[in-house]
Design an enzyme around this catalytic site. Structure first.
Site, PDB file in Angstrom:
ATOM      1  N   SER B 131       0.834  -1.201   0.000  1.00  0.00           N
ATOM      2  CA  SER B 131       0.000   0.000   0.000  1.00  0.00           C
ATOM      3  C   SER B 131       0.875   1.260   0.000  1.00  0.00           C
ATOM      4  O   SER B 131       0.451   2.323  -0.464  1.00  0.00           O
ATOM      5  CB  SER B 131      -0.899   0.009   1.238  1.00  0.00           C
ATOM      6  OG  SER B 131      -1.701  -1.144   1.265  1.00  0.00           O
ATOM      7  N   GLN B 337     -22.473 -22.235   2.457  1.00  0.00           N
ATOM      8  CA  GLN B 337     -23.325 -22.707   3.557  1.00  0.00           C
ATOM      9  C   GLN B 337     -24.576 -23.400   3.013  1.00  0.00           C
ATOM     10  O   GLN B 337     -24.983 -24.448   3.513  1.00  0.00           O
ATOM     11  CB  GLN B 337     -23.711 -21.510   4.446  1.00  0.00           C
ATOM     12  CG  GLN B 337     -24.348 -21.876   5.751  1.00  0.00           C
ATOM     13  CD  GLN B 337     -23.366 -22.557   6.711  1.00  0.00           C
ATOM     14  OE1 GLN B 337     -22.157 -22.430   6.545  1.00  0.00           O
ATOM     15  NE2 GLN B 337     -23.892 -23.294   7.658  1.00  0.00           N
ATOM     16  N   GLU B 364      -5.047  -4.743  -5.732  1.00  0.00           N
ATOM     17  CA  GLU B 364      -5.324  -3.394  -6.261  1.00  0.00           C
ATOM     18  C   GLU B 364      -5.767  -2.471  -5.130  1.00  0.00           C
ATOM     19  O   GLU B 364      -6.593  -1.585  -5.310  1.00  0.00           O
ATOM     20  CB  GLU B 364      -6.378  -3.397  -7.381  1.00  0.00           C
ATOM     21  CG  GLU B 364      -6.267  -4.475  -8.441  1.00  0.00           C
ATOM     22  CD  GLU B 364      -4.963  -4.467  -9.221  1.00  0.00           C
ATOM     23  OE1 GLU B 364      -4.013  -3.770  -8.811  1.00  0.00           O
ATOM     24  OE2 GLU B 364      -4.887  -5.184 -10.220  1.00  0.00           O
ATOM     25  N   GLY B 365      -5.212  -2.699  -3.977  1.00  0.00           N
ATOM     26  CA  GLY B 365      -5.540  -1.893  -2.799  1.00  0.00           C
ATOM     27  C   GLY B 365      -6.434  -2.669  -1.849  1.00  0.00           C
ATOM     28  O   GLY B 365      -7.465  -3.197  -2.268  1.00  0.00           O
ATOM     29  N   THR B 366      -6.057  -2.740  -0.578  1.00  0.00           N
ATOM     30  CA  THR B 366      -6.875  -3.456   0.403  1.00  0.00           C
ATOM     31  C   THR B 366      -8.137  -2.654   0.725  1.00  0.00           C
ATOM     32  O   THR B 366      -8.233  -1.454   0.415  1.00  0.00           O
ATOM     33  CB  THR B 366      -6.093  -3.633   1.718  1.00  0.00           C
ATOM     34  OG1 THR B 366      -5.750  -2.321   2.195  1.00  0.00           O
ATOM     35  CG2 THR B 366      -4.820  -4.436   1.527  1.00  0.00           C
ATOM     36  N   GLU B 368      -8.921  -1.554   3.486  1.00  0.00           N
ATOM     37  CA  GLU B 368      -8.548  -0.470   4.402  1.00  0.00           C
ATOM     38  C   GLU B 368      -8.029   0.743   3.614  1.00  0.00           C
ATOM     39  O   GLU B 368      -8.368   1.889   3.922  1.00  0.00           O
ATOM     40  CB  GLU B 368      -7.485  -0.969   5.397  1.00  0.00           C
ATOM     41  CG  GLU B 368      -7.989  -2.023   6.389  1.00  0.00           C
ATOM     42  CD  GLU B 368      -8.295  -3.375   5.759  1.00  0.00           C
ATOM     43  OE1 GLU B 368      -7.713  -3.711   4.709  1.00  0.00           O
ATOM     44  OE2 GLU B 368      -9.151  -4.095   6.308  1.00  0.00           O
TER      45      GLU B 368
END
Lengths: 266, 381
Positions: B131, B337, B364-366, B368
């Site tokens: 990041s 499930q 491509e970016g977290t 956060e």
């Protein structure tokens, strides 16, 4: 040289077949697709184009929404599309349809080295009659059930797939070939092809365009010109799931005999 | 206001769905299991024009824009997430060269990776710079005598990096300036001093090879500088904004695919004498999955719309990616499930989709980082 391909938009009968109370097919409630055998005809023409650079003109008879299907064939690589559409043509059976399509193909023009491709049969009617009738009405030699097509100079060698074997026929253009699914695997549309297709003009032949052709008479086209009358259509009852017998031949035969005996068949 | 697709987009969607079903789905489990990139299928994508979306035809492209890209990527992701990711990440390279390249660079490199069948890649991440792009350690030192840059350093987690023919690589031409010292380069496979290291063994996305890239005195002509010296960070952020919409498209496709499978299974699976589709507990799951996915779809489409119409889309790209990726995890979890024990088995695609979903929250970016981008846009710095 050019290839003319006849295609038909049909309801997708691979899912549930809907029938209206009057016994006719409820086409509106079923998804419209390109008749599968016709895609094999399109692919055969595209292969000829790959080899020879010939032009491909695709023709269909149907209501205006059939234009969407023509665009898909253009996106596969066909060069021009003709929609044969008019109220006068509605309700046509195979005889009347082939009258109209033959007239449309005459209007396009059949040259000495042209080849007309059709699918063997449409999945809605399963008659396999329209292709051969078009050939007859145009006075062209026809080869049906093509499972392999090879063009060498001005001779086309066609391997026909029949119920009990193969038959190989040599034919010279102009001619009409009907194609089966064993002939090839239809290619996908392409992204660029789609862009070209939606920006292509589709030629429309209406009744006025074709009315001067001797094949087009009130008594030979549309519902009134159709000798066939459909009394009823229905969805055949679903077959139950089969039972697979496992084991060696003695065991399976014993089981089978037991089942047949239980049902009082033997 | 118009929420409909154009005729051309509808046809593209149909083509992508057909290709995904007939070509990608049959090998989706295999490429995941064997962790191999399917070069043959990528070649087929190139032949049909998928690899040139967003690039004009004169550069070997297929035209269209972000809307066309997300239509195709999401259809692919319904059946094979690795293939969707491969295409989505590949497209960053030709589109970035088109955006920032010189005419000579566009003519030389773009057709190779649009219609030429070669894979493109984008290499920013390093072991110490995820990041935090300012911490890029790969250096590019100018050699005036030969008019070349000499690259040294290691990139990691580069999707397609080991297979790519043309790569956009970021290196620092002035480490003292942080992000303002970053410069983008066009690197070709086979350049002396450029090699790849290990292929990562990942949790999911097996069919997309993720590689370490190694630059050891790799001499790159100055003509391969993409954009201006020191403007690499701007190029990277611009490319990532677009790539985030691509990840959003992957995530909505994956979610839709999981819903489709769940609905089919619920009609087929009989418990307590009736299909499990009749159980209200599961019906509510599906209602929630479908509603959240529908919302995610339209946020992705909106971000693409903004990009295609020349509007700012930094915030919307981050929002659509954040939302769609979290939804993909939510939906694949419930879909698994619904499938119960079968969902946990590798014979069914759900466990693969569940694993594939996770990456959308990271690459491509977290999530956060996206919250940071969004909050800055909404609140201000």
């Amino acid at each position: 040289m050019k290839a003319i391909v006849c295609v038909k938009q049909v309801p997708d009968t691979s899912g549930k077949v809907a029938v209206k109370p009057d016994g006719t097919l409820d086409r509106a409630s079923m998804q419209a697709i390109i008749n599968p055998d016709d895609l094999n005809a399109v692919e055969a023409a595209l292969k000829l184009k790959d080899e020879s650079g010939c032009q491909i003109i695709v023709v269909t008879m149907g209501p205006p929404p059939a234009m969407g299907m023509l665009q898909e064939v253009l996106a596969m690589g066909a060069d021009q599309a003709v929609l044969v559409s008019g109220r006068e043509f509605g309700g046509s059976d195979t005889y009347a349809t082939s009258q109209i399509l033959a007239a449309a193909i005459k209007k396009i023009g059949v040259d000495q080295d042209d080849v007309i491709f059709c699918g063997r049969q449409a999945i809605d009617g399963d008659t396999a009659q329209v292709g051969p009738q078009i050939g007859e009405k145009l006075g062209l030699p026809q080869v049906t059930y093509a499972a392999d097509i090879h063009k060498d100079g001005d001779v086309i060698t066609v391997k026909r797939m029949l119920e009990d074997g193969y038959m190989t026929i040599r034919v010279k253009p102009p001619c009409l070939l009907t194609c089966i699914k064993e002939l090839n695997t239809p290619r996908f549309m392409s992204v660029r092809g789609i862009h070209r297709a939606v920006n292509s003009e589709i030629t429309v032949f209406d009744y006025d365009t074709l009315k001067d052709d001797p094949l087009i008479e009130k008594t030979t086209i549309g519902l009134s010109g159709s000798p066939t009358n459909i009394l009823t259509s229905f969805t055949p009852p679903q077959k139950g799931a089969g039972t697979m017998l496992e084991g060696d031949s003695q065991q399976t035969c014993d089981k089978l005999a037991g089942i047949l005996a239980d049902k009082h068949i033997i | 206001m118009d929420f409909g697709l154009t005729k051309e987009q509808e046809m593209l969607k149909k083509l992508a769905a057909q290709f995904a079903e007939e070509v990608l789905e049959p090998v989706a489990a295999e490429v995941d299991e064997t962790h191999t990139f399917n070069a043959e299928n990528f070649k087929k994508m190139a032949e049909l024009g998928f690899t040139g979306i967003g690039v004009p035809e004169e550069y070997g492209g297929s035209g269209g824009g972000m809307a066309e890209e997300i239509i195709v990527v999401s259809e692919f992701a319904k059946k094979c997430m690795a293939s969707a990711a491969t295409l989505s990440i590949h497209l960053i390279a030709p589109q970035t060269i088109m955006e920032f390249g010189t005419e000579e660079q566009k003519k030389k490199y773009v057709p190779r990776i649009t219609s030429g069948g070669e894979l493109g890649a984008f290499a920013l991440t390093e072991p110490g710079a995820g990041s935090d792009a300012a911490n890029v350690k790969t250096t590019a030192v100018y050699d005036e005598a030969t008019d070349e840059y000499v690259l040294n350093g290691t990139k990691c987690f580069i999707s397609g990096g080991s297979r790519a023919g043309v790569l956009v690589v970021f290196a620092s031409t002035d480490p003292s300036k942080g992000v303002k010292g970053l410069t983008a380069f066009i690197i070709e496979r086979g350049m002396k001093g450029f090699s790849h290291g290990k292929i990562e063994n990942k949790m999911g996305l097996g069919g997309s090879e993720t590689a370490e890239l190694i630059f050891e005195d790799c001499r790159v002509p100055a003509a391969n500088v993409l954009g201006k010296i020191g403007k690499g960070f701007n190029i990277a952020m611009h490319a990532l904004d677009s790539a985030r919409i691509g990840v959003g498209a992957q995530a909505i496709g994956l979610a839709q695919g999981a819903i489709d499978l769940s609905v089919k299974y619920m009609h087929e699976r009989v418990q307590f004498g009736k299909p499990i589709a009749a159980l209200q507990g599961l019906q509510w799951y599906v209602a929630e999955m479908a509603t959240k996915t529908e919302a995610a779809i339209w946020l992705v489409y909106y971000a693409a719309y903004r990009k295609d119409h020349g509007l700012t889309y930094n915030k919307e790209a981050a929002m659509c990616k954040l939302n769609a990726s979290e939804n993909a995890r939510f939906v694949t979890n419930l879909a698994l499930q619904i499938h119960g024990g079968y969902g946990y088995m590798k014979d069914y695609p759900l466990e693969r989709m569940y694993r594939d979903a996770k990456i959308t929250e990271i690459y491509e970016g977290t999530s956060e980082v996206h919250k940071l981008v969004i909050s800055r846009a909404v609140i201000g710095r």
